[in-house]
Design a protein around this motif. Sequence first.
Motif, PDB file in Angstrom:
ATOM      1  N   ARG A  82       0.841  -1.212   0.000  1.00  0.00           N
ATOM      2  CA  ARG A  82       0.000   0.000   0.000  1.00  0.00           C
ATOM      3  C   ARG A  82       0.872   1.258   0.000  1.00  0.00           C
ATOM      4  O   ARG A  82       0.568   2.232  -0.705  1.00  0.00           O
ATOM      5  N   ARG A  83       1.954   1.238   0.769  1.00  0.00           N
ATOM      6  CA  ARG A  83       2.845   2.403   0.820  1.00  0.00           C
ATOM      7  C   ARG A  83       3.490   2.653  -0.542  1.00  0.00           C
ATOM      8  O   ARG A  83       3.595   3.787  -0.998  1.00  0.00           O
ATOM      9  N   ILE A  84       3.912   1.581  -1.227  1.00  0.00           N
ATOM     10  CA  ILE A  84       4.544   1.717  -2.548  1.00  0.00           C
ATOM     11  C   ILE A  84       3.560   2.298  -3.558  1.00  0.00           C
ATOM     12  O   ILE A  84       3.883   3.200  -4.327  1.00  0.00           O
ATOM     13  N   VAL A  85       2.323   1.783  -3.540  1.00  0.00           N
ATOM     14  CA  VAL A  85       1.305   2.208  -4.515  1.00  0.00           C
ATOM     15  C   VAL A  85       0.914   3.664  -4.294  1.00  0.00           C
ATOM     16  O   VAL A  85       0.845   4.462  -5.243  1.00  0.00           O
ATOM     17  N   GLU A  86       0.664   4.031  -3.035  1.00  0.00           N
ATOM     18  CA  GLU A  86       0.243   5.409  -2.745  1.00  0.00           C
ATOM     19  C   GLU A  86       1.363   6.404  -3.031  1.00  0.00           C
ATOM     20  O   GLU A  86       1.107   7.509  -3.536  1.00  0.00           O
ATOM     21  N   ASP A  87       2.611   6.039  -2.718  1.00  0.00           N
ATOM     22  CA  ASP A  87       3.740   6.926  -3.013  1.00  0.00           C
ATOM     23  C   ASP A  87       3.965   7.079  -4.511  1.00  0.00           C
ATOM     24  O   ASP A  87       4.380   8.141  -4.980  1.00  0.00           O
ATOM     25  N   CYS A  88       3.698   6.008  -5.258  1.00  0.00           N
ATOM     26  CA  CYS A  88       3.831   6.084  -6.724  1.00  0.00           C
ATOM     27  C   CYS A  88       2.829   7.075  -7.293  1.00  0.00           C
ATOM     28  O   CYS A  88       3.147   7.828  -8.219  1.00  0.00           O
ATOM     29  N   MET A  89       1.625   7.110  -6.748  1.00  0.00           N
ATOM     30  CA  MET A  89       0.623   8.069  -7.192  1.00  0.00           C
ATOM     31  C   MET A  89       0.962   9.493  -6.747  1.00  0.00           C
ATOM     32  O   MET A  89       0.457  10.462  -7.305  1.00  0.00           O
ATOM     33  N   LYS A  90       1.858   9.612  -5.734  1.00  0.00           N
ATOM     34  CA  LYS A  90       2.320  10.933  -5.278  1.00  0.00           C
ATOM     35  C   LYS A  90       3.633  11.326  -5.946  1.00  0.00           C
ATOM     36  O   LYS A  90       4.371  12.158  -5.421  1.00  0.00           O
ATOM     37  N   ASN A  91       3.961  10.675  -7.046  1.00  0.00           N
ATOM     38  CA  ASN A  91       5.130  10.995  -7.874  1.00  0.00           C
ATOM     39  C   ASN A  91       6.450  10.585  -7.209  1.00  0.00           C
ATOM     40  O   ASN A  91       7.474  11.222  -7.382  1.00  0.00           O
ATOM     41  N   ILE A  92       6.446   9.476  -6.425  1.00  0.00           N
ATOM     42  CA  ILE A  92       7.672   8.877  -5.892  1.00  0.00           C
ATOM     43  C   ILE A  92       7.837   7.528  -6.580  1.00  0.00           C
ATOM     44  O   ILE A  92       6.988   6.647  -6.441  1.00  0.00           O
ATOM     45  N   HIS A  93       8.908   7.357  -7.325  1.00  0.00           N
ATOM     46  CA  HIS A  93       9.083   6.168  -8.165  1.00  0.00           C
ATOM     47  C   HIS A  93       9.208   4.912  -7.302  1.00  0.00           C
ATOM     48  O   HIS A  93       9.876   4.925  -6.246  1.00  0.00           O
ATOM     49  N   PRO A  94       8.591   3.785  -7.718  1.00  0.00           N
ATOM     50  CA  PRO A  94       8.681   2.533  -6.940  1.00  0.00           C
ATOM     51  C   PRO A  94      10.103   1.992  -6.799  1.00  0.00           C
ATOM     52  O   PRO A  94      10.361   1.206  -5.889  1.00  0.00           O
ATOM     53  N   ILE A  95      11.026   2.403  -7.665  1.00  0.00           N
ATOM     54  CA  ILE A  95      12.385   1.860  -7.611  1.00  0.00           C
ATOM     55  C   ILE A  95      13.066   2.190  -6.288  1.00  0.00           C
ATOM     56  O   ILE A  95      13.896   1.422  -5.786  1.00  0.00           O
ATOM     57  N   TYR A  96      12.718   3.347  -5.675  1.00  0.00           N
ATOM     58  CA  TYR A  96      13.303   3.728  -4.384  1.00  0.00           C
ATOM     59  C   TYR A  96      12.881   2.759  -3.282  1.00  0.00           C
ATOM     60  O   TYR A  96      13.703   2.337  -2.460  1.00  0.00           O
ATOM     61  N   HIS A  97      11.605   2.379  -3.292  1.00  0.00           N
ATOM     62  CA  HIS A  97      11.108   1.409  -2.300  1.00  0.00           C
ATOM     63  C   HIS A  97      11.673   0.019  -2.579  1.00  0.00           C
ATOM     64  O   HIS A  97      11.946  -0.733  -1.632  1.00  0.00           O
ATOM     65  N   ILE A  98      11.847  -0.328  -3.840  1.00  0.00           N
ATOM     66  CA  ILE A  98      12.412  -1.641  -4.186  1.00  0.00           C
ATOM     67  C   ILE A  98      13.848  -1.758  -3.662  1.00  0.00           C
ATOM     68  O   ILE A  98      14.240  -2.794  -3.096  1.00  0.00           O
ATOM     69  N   LYS A  99      14.640  -0.689  -3.821  1.00  0.00           N
ATOM     70  CA  LYS A  99      16.011  -0.694  -3.296  1.00  0.00           C
ATOM     71  C   LYS A  99      16.019  -0.846  -1.780  1.00  0.00           C
ATOM     72  O   LYS A  99      16.831  -1.600  -1.216  1.00  0.00           O
ATOM     73  N   GLU A 100      15.125  -0.130  -1.109  1.00  0.00           N
ATOM     74  CA  GLU A 100      15.036  -0.214   0.354  1.00  0.00           C
ATOM     75  C   GLU A 100      14.657  -1.621   0.813  1.00  0.00           C
ATOM     76  O   GLU A 100      15.243  -2.156   1.768  1.00  0.00           O
ATOM     77  N   LEU A 101      13.692  -2.247   0.127  1.00  0.00           N
ATOM     78  CA  LEU A 101      13.266  -3.604   0.490  1.00  0.00           C
ATOM     79  C   LEU A 101      14.382  -4.623   0.267  1.00  0.00           C
ATOM     80  O   LEU A 101      14.539  -5.569   1.053  1.00  0.00           O
ATOM     81  N   MET A 102      15.153  -4.434  -0.796  1.00  0.00           N
ATOM     82  CA  MET A 102      16.278  -5.346  -1.060  1.00  0.00           C
ATOM     83  C   MET A 102      17.332  -5.252   0.045  1.00  0.00           C
ATOM     84  O   MET A 102      17.872  -6.282   0.493  1.00  0.00           O
ATOM     85  N   ILE A 103      17.620  -4.025   0.506  1.00  0.00           N
ATOM     86  CA  ILE A 103      18.598  -3.842   1.589  1.00  0.00           C
ATOM     87  C   ILE A 103      18.069  -4.454   2.886  1.00  0.00           C
ATOM     88  O   ILE A 103      18.813  -5.114   3.633  1.00  0.00           O
TER      89      ILE A 103
ATOM     90  N   LYS B  31      16.025  -6.921   3.195  1.00  0.00           N
ATOM     91  CA  LYS B  31      16.051  -8.385   3.088  1.00  0.00           C
ATOM     92  C   LYS B  31      17.452  -8.933   3.386  1.00  0.00           C
ATOM     93  O   LYS B  31      17.598  -9.993   4.018  1.00  0.00           O
ATOM     94  N   GLU B  32      18.474  -8.216   2.910  1.00  0.00           N
ATOM     95  CA  GLU B  32      19.849  -8.642   3.167  1.00  0.00           C
ATOM     96  C   GLU B  32      20.217  -8.456   4.636  1.00  0.00           C
ATOM     97  O   GLU B  32      20.918  -9.287   5.220  1.00  0.00           O
ATOM     98  N   LEU B  33      19.753  -7.361   5.248  1.00  0.00           N
ATOM     99  CA  LEU B  33      20.064  -7.111   6.662  1.00  0.00           C
ATOM    100  C   LEU B  33      19.373  -8.108   7.584  1.00  0.00           C
ATOM    101  O   LEU B  33      19.898  -8.423   8.656  1.00  0.00           O
ATOM    102  N   ALA B  34      18.195  -8.596   7.177  1.00  0.00           N
ATOM    103  CA  ALA B  34      17.461  -9.560   8.009  1.00  0.00           C
ATOM    104  C   ALA B  34      18.200 -10.894   8.115  1.00  0.00           C
ATOM    105  O   ALA B  34      17.978 -11.655   9.072  1.00  0.00           O
ATOM    106  N   LYS B  35      19.070 -11.184   7.145  1.00  0.00           N
ATOM    107  CA  LYS B  35      19.823 -12.451   7.184  1.00  0.00           C
ATOM    108  C   LYS B  35      20.923 -12.439   8.252  1.00  0.00           C
ATOM    109  O   LYS B  35      21.366 -13.497   8.689  1.00  0.00           O
ATOM    110  N   ASP B  36      21.378 -11.247   8.653  1.00  0.00           N
ATOM    111  CA  ASP B  36      22.468 -11.135   9.634  1.00  0.00           C
ATOM    112  C   ASP B  36      21.881 -11.123  11.046  1.00  0.00           C
ATOM    113  O   ASP B  36      21.178 -10.183  11.423  1.00  0.00           O
ATOM    114  N   PRO B  37      22.142 -12.141  11.875  1.00  0.00           N
ATOM    115  CA  PRO B  37      21.570 -12.175  13.248  1.00  0.00           C
ATOM    116  C   PRO B  37      22.161 -11.112  14.171  1.00  0.00           C
ATOM    117  O   PRO B  37      21.537 -10.737  15.169  1.00  0.00           O
TER     118      PRO B  37
END
Length: 373
Positions: A191-212, A214-220
Motif C-alpha cells: 500500500r505504501r509503494i502504490v500510494e507513493d507512486c501516485m504521489k510521484n515517488i518512483h517505486p524503484i526507491y522502495h524496491i532498493k530499500e526492500l532489497m537492503i 532483506k539482506e540485513l534480516a539475514k544477519d543475526p
Amino acid sequence: MAKNNKDGEAKEKSTAIDLSTISEEDMKKALAFAPEDMAGPLLEESSFATLFPKYRENYLREVWPLVTKTLEKNGVSCKLDLVEGSMTVSTTRKTWDPYFILKARDMIKLLARSVPFPQAIKVLDDDTTCDIIKIGNLVQNKERFVKRRQRLLGPNGNTLKAIELLTECYVMIQGSTVAAMGRHKNLASVRRIVEDCMKNIHPIYHIKELMIRKELAKDPKLANESWDRFLPRFKKRNVKQKKPKAGKREKKHEVFPPAPTPSKIDLQLASGEYFLKPDEKRARDVERKKQLAVENGVKKDAERARAFVAPAEQAAKPKVTQGEDESEKIEALKQKFKAQAQVKDKKRSAGDGDISEYVADSTLSKKKKSKAL
C-alpha cells in the motif's frame, strides 16, 4: 489489602507467556477452529454483496460452480445475479466458522477486480488477507494518472514482478484499483509503494530499500540494532527547466512619462455628455440606436441586392463556317509539301557536284599491296 494486590500482580507476571518463544506451527494449532468448537448455529444471517463489471460476466459464469462448491464446504451460500451484475454471499444454519463469511466477502471482491479464481481462493486461508487500494482519486489529471499507474507495471511488467518477489504478495492492477493478497505486514508495504507512486515517488526507491532490508534480516547480529544507517535517504529534487531567453527590447528613455488613459468620466466631459440631464441622455441613446439600426438595414439590403446582380458575361467568339475551315487546312498541307520538296532538291544538287567520295583511288590501293608484300 496492599500485600494481596502485590501478590496477585506477581502471580500474573509469573504466569505471562512470551509469544516470541512459540513457533508459528504451535500458534496455528492453538488458534485452529474446528466444526466441533461451534456450540450451535448462528442466530442471525449475515450477507455481503458486491457489483462486478460487464466484461467479467462470461468468466464468472464459467467459474461459479467451483465457487459454490468451495463455499458450501464451510456452510456459506452464494448467489450470482446477472441482471443486476452482483455477487452475494450469506451465512446459513450449517455455517460453523463465524469469520469465514468475511473471507468469502474478500473472495468475491477479488473476483470482481479481475483476479483469477485459482488465486482468489487463496484468500480463504487463515494466513492470507487482501487489500484493495483505490487509486482513482489520488491524481486529478487523467494523463498523469495513466503515466503513474504505468510506473507500477514497469517495462514488460518487471517493476510489478520485483514488488511481488520482495513483498511476497500477489498484486493485480485493474482500472482505478490495485488488488493485493498476502500477509498483513507485507500488504502495508505494498500500500505504501502504490500510494507513493501516485504521489510521484518512483517505486524503484522502495524496491532498493526492500532489497537492503532483506539482506540485513539475514544477519543475526543486526537483529536488535537500528537499520537507519544502512538504508538510503532519497531527497526530492525539483529541477527547474531553463526557459529560453527572449530577445531584449531596447527601452526608450523618455523625459516625460506617458499620458494616462482617459477614464469614462473624462470622455463624457470632453463630449459634453456629462452635463446632460437623464431624460436627454435617454433620448440621445434612443437616437443613437435608431441610427445604428438604419445603418445595419442599409448594409443588409446591399448584401441581399448582390444576389440579384447578373455576373459579367464573356465575349462570344466568332463562329467559323465549315467550308472556310476546310480550305484553310488544305492550304496548310500544300505549304507543308512544298517545303519538303524544296529540302529534297537541295540535297540532290549537293550530291551531284562531289563524286570523289564514292570512287576508290588506284594509287592508294597499290601502296597498300606493296606494304603487304
